[in-house]
Design an enzyme around this catalytic site. Structure first.
Site, short mmCIF file in Angstrom:
data_model
loop_
_atom_site.label_atom_id
_atom_site.label_comp_id
_atom_site.label_asym_id
_atom_site.label_seq_id
_atom_site.Cartn_x
_atom_site.Cartn_y
_atom_site.Cartn_z
N ASP A 13 0.85 -1.03 0.03
CA ASP A 13 0.08 0.12 -0.02
C ASP A 13 0.91 1.26 0.08
O ASP A 13 2.24 1.14 0.31
CB ASP A 13 -0.84 -0.02 1.19
CG ASP A 13 -1.94 1.01 1.16
OD1 ASP A 13 -2.60 1.45 0.19
OD2 ASP A 13 -2.37 1.65 2.38
N ASP A 15 -0.36 4.92 1.02
CA ASP A 15 -0.51 5.86 2.26
C ASP A 15 -0.27 5.04 3.54
O ASP A 15 -1.22 4.15 3.59
CB ASP A 15 -1.99 6.58 1.89
CG ASP A 15 -1.86 7.60 0.91
OD1 ASP A 15 -1.02 8.36 0.80
OD2 ASP A 15 -2.68 7.50 -0.01
#
Length: 259
Positions: A13, A15
């Site tokens: 991922d 963020d």
């Protein structure tokens, strides 16, 4: 439990794992550098559909993270891939930004508000009452309802913002129609991403900061999962879920030597 195969491919991922509010998380640059040096297939994923992969490449580069465009996979790209497989050359009424509209244009979709095959809802900071009303009426008239991701809130420097999942709930309440979510935790996003880099779930790992999207998506796609504690999930929250990540680490810096 059967012993897992060595990790040959990495999905992470963005963020909360690599960056936080526009600032790289310590160790992110070393992690990306090690991946590129070893030549192992990898993808940086995001449920945010606002930006194109090219936009995100430029934004990450300004932060000192050199991630090639082809190594970025967004919920907008996953949505476009899904629609291209389901109904090639279709039509859609879109609420979203360039990341989503560009992805749909690239697969040959026509964007229209006249009897579209789909209403596609993505992320934007300027949700319009008029656009939402149009979407509701089109869905009631028979358009199929698709959403890029189910995230109910998104981060900002000022605090949480309402995101696609929250707006989708409004449309569902008004139409009685539930959307199909293409992004995490739908394992579809992971599988299409793995296919894009020629990887297999048995030898791949997913790194995330959220139990309800990242870890769940990786788990359901059959990957090894790593939860980092630099984002939304706290150590105390992990035990509240009926599933667990394979490993919990403090940050991405702890995984550099695993590559």
């Amino acid at each position: 439990m059967a012993e897992r195969k060595p990790i040959e491919s990495w999905l992470t991922d963005m963020d909360g794992v690599l960056i936080h509010e526009g600032v790289p998380i310590p160790g992110a640059d070393a992690f990306i550098k090690r991946l590129r040096e070893t030549g192992k297939p990898f993808l940086v994923l995001t449920n945010n559909s606002i930006y194109t992969a090219r936009d995100l490449h430029a934004r990450l580069a300004r932060m000192g993270l050199d991630v090639p465009v082809e190594n970025i996979w967004t919920s907008a790209l996953a949505t476009a891939q899904f629609l291209d497989d389901q109904r090639p050359g279709g039509t859609a009424y879109v609420i979203g930004e360039a990341g989503l509209t560009t992805s749909l244009h690239d697969i040959g979709y026509v964007l229209t508000d006249h009897d579209p095959d789909y209403v596609v809802l993505g992320e934007t900071r300027t949700y319009s009452f008029e656009a939402l009303t149009k979407a509701i009426r089109l869905i009631n008239a028979g358009a199929r309802f698709i959403c890029t991701n189910p995230d109910e809130t998104g981060p900002s420097a000022e605090g949480p913002l309402p995101a696609t999942g929250a707006v989708a709930a409004l449309i569902t309440k008004a139409t009685g129609k539930d959307p199909y979510f293409a992004g995490k935790p739908n394992p579809l996003m992971m599988r299409t991403g793995l296919n894009a880099i020629g990887a297999h779930s048995e030898t791949s790992a997913m790194i995330g900061d959220r139990m309800d999207t990242d870890v769940l998506a990786g788990l359901e796609a059959g990957m090894e999962t790593f939860l980092v504690l630099t984002g939304l999930t706290t150590p105390e929250a992990v035990d509240r879920y009926p599933f667990r990540p394979s490993t919990v680490v403090d940050s991405i810096a702890d995984l550099v030597d695993r590559i």
